[in-house]
Enzyme design. Structure first.
Site, PDB file in Angstrom:
ATOM      1  N   GLU A  85      45.232  34.355  43.196  1.00 29.58           N
ATOM      2  CA  GLU A  85      45.907  35.387  43.983  1.00 29.58           C
ATOM      3  C   GLU A  85      45.888  34.946  45.439  1.00 29.58           C
ATOM      4  OE1 GLU A  85      44.892  39.662  42.209  1.00 29.58           O
ATOM      5  OE2 GLU A  85      43.126  38.576  42.771  1.00 29.58           O
TER       6      GLU A  85
ATOM      7  N   ASP B 203      40.403  34.717  41.419  1.00 32.70           N
ATOM      8  CA  ASP B 203      40.565  36.065  41.943  1.00 32.70           C
ATOM      9  C   ASP B 203      40.513  36.003  43.473  1.00 32.70           C
ATOM     10  OD1 ASP B 203      40.642  38.949  41.211  1.00 32.70           O
ATOM     11  OD2 ASP B 203      38.806  38.985  42.412  1.00 32.70           O
TER      12      ASP B 203
END
Ligand code: CA
Length: 651
Positions: free
Chosen positions: A368, A337
């Protein structure tokens, strides 16, 4: 540390080489029983005093005992017991500058309800039967990553999962469920299997804080709020009170997924903690967090805290945690994340250490490549954001927002459109999507780094985005055939891209959250996989299935190497209505060339085919034509709002 420092002074000290030289340690941390007894070790470099508290349970009981920890070298605080304390719960009182904070152990391997106290655990005792023989299926030639949430995946009453197991790890041990348990239409994992998924990506399964494990059984959250990084989440266990249960049940789920032919990817959130006053903060105030110049917390995550991955003991913590999940839970990959908040050297080191232990590229890493705000790492530290992808190991991937937004419009603006919903189709941009924006064409070194997707848990589902842009009446729950066509076309484009294919579970049957963009704390009823809908829209899922299967067979579509971009031989554009790409497949394969053609207009488009005979592998009606292809030559029509995928017949 003698005199009290301000947070701003601490920042400078923690960033200094002097601190690292004085306090970095590779000594074991946590609590572990062995043949000689039980050992406790906490890294608390600024503490004046540390006390260990032992309890009979993980709830609110009084201490069994309190023990003053002895100060070791390099910031360590230690205690040894001469008996096994397996099953005993514990926490620490850490005194820094005269201020005492009670905390669970950042290295806790087990914990009680809501993760407030750690538990000493003999991990071998948590292994389910057959665990020693558990191995992941071999990594396939092509990865198809399918993102699920443990709770919403099986919660639906139509899932075919027995009520007491719905939403739990235990439901993931059921691999032959059907709609309403009638034996006809596959649901849950059997559905994912039929679709052709090879990897199941689990949204956060570490212990998170936003759901009360002792409260409402239907409480829901995505779980991007870590409390205990090295312990499974209790609300997914049949019993959150006894620390060993959630461990065993998560292992059982992993083992069942492996047996069902899936690899298992964990979503990990090392960029921030649920609260700034986390176990990491309480053990070593400010050390694990980035700060502004004035000493206050930096907020690059958008969640109120920002982990300082570049500091050596923080980097060690993250690496230890990854290795622990890979080794103890047989996890096959990690989705980071907000990876753009972690530093490049750490990400490369994680890949390297996993390769060393498990074999090259055996574990899949991606994340990400962005942050949730302005990051403030130590000066000179490079972060693993999109602009630095080429500094990362070529095996480390990142979500590709270019393709995502090009196909159906930006996630920032509900009305923004892309190729399939009114924005027009542009061949150059399409070609970049096919190449995974790699090499000279974008930020990625090769398609090995590109995670190609249309939707994930964030933002609108693909279906909702299409409805937002195509249906003024916003009938999300209904079925508009124009939306179905656009959805098929969107996925047909994605299936022709060379990156790793990623889909949000349910995208393949028009999953809707009724137009709500961010459902992280919305009720499970809105988030749930609606298995009745998977039946109602089974033609769409079937279309996905055919393309996934086709893609797996064609080397030109799944090339992850730096040579992939060079496979494009020709690009053709018809105004903004249609585009086609001629792609070099492999000389040795059934079809040495592929023609990918897409029409986003309401009129048919005629294509003059290159010389030779061509097999029709997929069109707007069916993605399974390749099973018994018709051979054509000369001219072909791309139907309105449809795709045409052809394979050149070998001479
Ligand atoms: Ca929890």
């Amino acid at each position: 540390m003698e005199k009290q420092m301000t947070p701003g002074q601490l920042k400078k000290w923690f960033d200094s080489e002097e601190f690292e030289q004085q306090y970095h340690t590779d000594a074991p941390l946590g609590a572990w029983p062995d043949a000689n007894g039980t050992h406790f070790a906490l890294w608390a470099p600024t503490a004046q005093e540390v006390r260990l508290n032992l309890y009979p349970d993980g709830g609110s009981s009084q201490e069994l005992r309190r023990v003053a920890m002895r100060r070791g070298e390099r910031g360590l605080w230690l205690h040894d017991e001469y008996s096994s304390l397996s099953g005993v719960y514990y926490d620490y009182d850490v005194t820094v500058d005269g201020h005492t904070r009670r905390t669970q152990d950042p290295y806790a391997r087990a914990c009680g309800v809501n993760g407030l106290r750690g538990m000493v655990v003999d991990l071998a005792g948590t292994d389910p039967e057959g665990w020693a023989q558990d191995v992941a299926p071999a990594r396939p030639a092509e990865d198809v990553i399918y993102e699920i949430h443990v709770k919403d995946f099986t919660w639906d009453p139509h899932s075919g999962v027995p009520e007491k197991l719905r939403g739990k790890f235990a439901a993931l041990t059921l691999t032959d469920t059907t709609l309403d348990d009638k034996g006809d239409h596959p649901t849950c994992l059997s559905h994912a299997k039929c679709l052709g998924a090879t990897h199941i990506q689990l949204m956060p399964v570490y212990d998170y804080g936003s759901v009360d494990e002792a409260g409402d059984p239907d409480a829901f959250n995505w779980g991007y709020d870590p409390v205990n990084y090295n312990v499974p989440e209790g609300s997914y266990a049949t019993d959150p009170y006894h620390g060993e249960v959630r461990i065993r049940e998560m292992k059982e789920a992993v083992m069942a997924l492996h047996r069902c032919g899936f690899r298992v990817i964990m979503d990990v959130v090392y960029n921030h903690t649920y609260q700034l006053e986390s176990c990491l903060f309480k053990a070593a105030p400010w050390y694990y967090y980035r700060q502004k110049e004035d000493g206050s917390a930096s907020n690059g995550s958008g969640c109120g805290s920002e982990i300082a991955s570049e500091r050596s003991m923080c980097a060690r913590y993250i690496l230890d945690s990854i290795l622990y999940w890979a080794e103890e839970y047989h996890i096959d990959g990690f989705r980071f994340d907000l990876m753009g908040m972690l530093d490049v050297p750490l990400m490369n080191r994680i890949q390297h250490e996993l390769d060393k232990r498990f074999g090259k590229d055996e574990k899949l890493l991606y994340g990400e490549p962005w942050a949730g705000g302005e990051c403030r790492p130590r000066a000179g530290v490079e972060l693993a954001h999109k602009g630095n992808m080429k500094k990362l190991d070529p095996a480390i991937g990142a979500f590709c927002d270019n393709t995502r937004d090009a196909v159906k419009g930006s996630v920032m603006d509900e009305r923004s459109t892309g190729f399939v919903n009114g924005g027009g189709l542009w061949a150059d941009s399409l070609a970049n999507c096919v190449r995974g924006w790699s090499g000279q064409y974008g930020d990625f070194a090769a398609p090995s780094q590109t995670i190609t997707y249309l939707s994930s848990h964030d933002d609108w589902t693909l279906w909702d985005k299409l409805v937002c842009t195509m249906d003024p009446g916003r009938d999300f729950a209904g079925r508009d055939e124009r939306v179905v066509q656009a959805n098929k076309l969107a996925f047909a484009i994605l299936a022709g891209c060379q990156g790793h294919l990623f889909t949000l579970s349910g995208e393949e049957f028009g999953r809707t959250k009724l137009g709500v963009k961010n459902t992280y704390n919305a009720p499970v009823t809105l988030n749930r996989m609606d298995w009745q809908r998977s039946y109602d829209n089974r033609d769409l899922a079937e279309y996905y299935r055919g393309l996934i299967a086709l893609r797996k067979q064609q080397p030109g579509l799944r090339d992850k190497s730096t040579a992939a971009a060079g496979r494009i031989r020709a690009i053709r554009q018809w105004d903004s209505r249609a585009a086609a790409i001629l792609l070099d497949n492999d000389e040795g394969s059934l079809y040495p060339e592929l023609l990918l053609a897409y029409n986003v207009s309401q009129q048919a488009v005629e294509v003059n085919l290159p010389e030779g005979d061509w097999d029709v592998l997929a069109n707007g009606e069916s993605s399974l034509l390749w099973q018994k292809p018709e051979t054509i030559s000369g001219k072909a029509q791309i139907a309105p709002m449809a795709t045409l995928i052809l394979g050149k017949v070998k001479q």
